[in-house]
Design a protein around this motif. Structure first.
Motif: not given
Length: 469
Positions: A343-357
């Motif tokens: 989707s290219g949305g910011p929510v997907a990127f945010g989920v990635l960041g939280a999970g990778f942290a």
């Protein structure tokens, strides 16, 4: 050793490597124009660095265990500064490629030391907080890299980016010199030998060379096939030598540590899925959705923000719920984020960041906390190797699925649609490794970042029962 000084040196060293990796994203076009370099030569300015880093990380960790990690950090920082200054003065692209390889060698020397210092300076119950701080600093450095590089290239030129490394690396050298190096333990003593390190370096270099060539040549290309064959053959020779050696490169105490092995596998799978997804998303946002680089960078900011915010929260989660539950939750978030990235949305990127942290804090804390006494350096080197090889695998898988090759919006969207499920599956493989991590520490025992008790980890106890070396 002063904990605060060790934390500053560790975080600064890790940040320098992270900043140097992302800042070069915006440098390469200007470098190509200024030096009249070909596309292949520009690619080698990155590949040469990656090859030498991957080849020498474990060796550097072993040397740190023997001679002292502050010394290795000092030598690595000074060499990194000298190589960066040389690149800034390079008259041609051939010099840049050669000096990038030298820079990678010294980068390999300093990276394992940045983790080993934390193990030496902090008790198990405080190690998780230090790892979380280090992870947050890495996220900030990686996020500001493209912006810093863009400003330097716009106001000055590409050479200023490498000059920026010099004062930072010299500052790290000052911190390293201020540390009181402890006497290396008995486990790190003894002659290392030449055959094992040479085989390991050659095998890792061949593997990274093969993976780096997939985007250009494909999996069936001759360079990729030759590199893969060489990596396999050299790897088998290395394993055979390790099994017969009285002083193996990867000590028995480390090889038999399930938490360490599981953490390395977790980092390999999740970092591969993440970086392959980011590689795919770059083309999806710019080539398919028509965003300019600045707009695409803004779309990714939630990932950075949640990585920074998620690092200390992840440290608390590990202490409360254990490494296994935290790593499973983090890996699940990464898989979900990759799956939603189309989707290219910011929510997907945010989920990635939280999970990778969550994955980074948990796996790093487990690797460092469960390292047998005297082997913090070699374990740190193995961790950094996983973090270098994993992204190479992810990008190779993304490229083989067609990411970055679509000429139009329809073709590009189709390529992303084919690549993202593969990368999500790669990250999901980390769930198996996460399930092997330690659970909650029983009440009444001092717990480290990954369930390591005050009495020592299982690997540490095994090391005390036997003498490895």
């Amino acid at each position: 050793m002063r904990p605060l000084t060790a934390l500053l040196a560790s975080a600064a060293g890790a940040a320098l490597v992270a900043l140097d990796g992302t800042v070069l994203i915006v440098v390469q076009p200007a470098l190509r124009r200024d030096l009249g370099a070909s596309a292949a030569q520009v690619q080698w300015t990155s590949t040469a660095y990656l090859l030498t880093v991957a080849a020498f990380l474990v060796i550097a960790g072993r040397l740190g265990d023997r001679y002292g990690h502050p010394r290795l950090l000092l030598v690595g920082a000074l060499g990194f500064a000298a190589a960066s200054a040389g690149i800034a003065l390079a008259p041609g692209v051939g010099w840049v490629i050669a000096l990038r390889a030298v820079q990678g060698l010294f980068g390999a020397l300093l990276q394992p030391a940045t983790l080993a210092l934390l193990r030496l300076a902090y008790p198990p119950e405080r190690l998780g907080r230090a790892v979380a701080v280090r992870t947050g600093v890495i996220a900030v450095a990686a996020a500001t890299g493209p912006l810093t590089g863009g400003l330097l290239v716009a106001r000055l030129d590409w050479r200023a980016v490498f000059l920026l490394n010099v004062p930072v690396a010299l500052g790290i050298a000052v911190l390293a010199a201020a540390l009181r190096p402890p006497v290396p333990g008995r486990a790190g003593s003894g002659r290392l030998g030449v055959r094992g390190p040479a085989l390991l370096a050659a095998a890792l270099a061949a593997a990274v060379y093969a993976l780096a060539g997939v985007p250009e040549h494909g999996w069936r290309g001759m360079p990729v096939r030759l590199g893969s064959t060489a990596a396999l053959g050299l790897g088998l020779l290395f394993v055979r030598g390790e099994l017969r050696s009285r002083r193996p490169m990867v000590p028995v105490a480390v090889a038999r540590s399930r938490p360490v092995a599981a953490s390395l596998a977790l980092l390999l799978a999740v970092s591969g899925g993440l970086f392959g997804a980011l590689y795919t998303a770059t083309f999806l946002l710019q080539d398919v959705r028509g965003l300019d680089p600045l707009a695409a960078g803004v779309r990714v900011l939630p990932m950075t923000a949640l990585m920074v915010a998620g690092a200390p929260l992840s440290g608390r989660a590990v202490r409360r719920y254990g490494a296994r539950s935290t790593a499973l939750a983090g890996t699940g978030l990464v898989v979900a984020g990759i799956a939603a990235l189309g989707s290219g949305g910011p929510v997907a990127f945010g989920v990635l960041g939280a999970g990778f942290a969550a994955v980074m804090v948990t796996a790093t804390g487990t690797v460092v906390g469960d390292a047998p006494p005297g082997y913090a350096g070699v374990v740190g080197g193995l961790k950094q190797t996983a973090m270098n090889v994993g992204p190479s695998i992810g990008i190779a898988l993304a490229a083989s699925a067609g990411a970055g090759t679509g000429a139009g919006s329809g073709a590009g969207a189709g390529a992303a649609g084919a690549a993202l499920p593969v990368l999500a599956l790669l990250a999901a493989a980390g769930l198996v490794a996460a399930a092997l991590l330690p659970g909650r520490t029983p009440m009444g025992e001092a717990s480290g970042p990954a369930g390591v008790t005050g009495r020592g980890s299982s690997a540490a106890r095994g090391c005390r029962r036997r003498r490895y070396g």
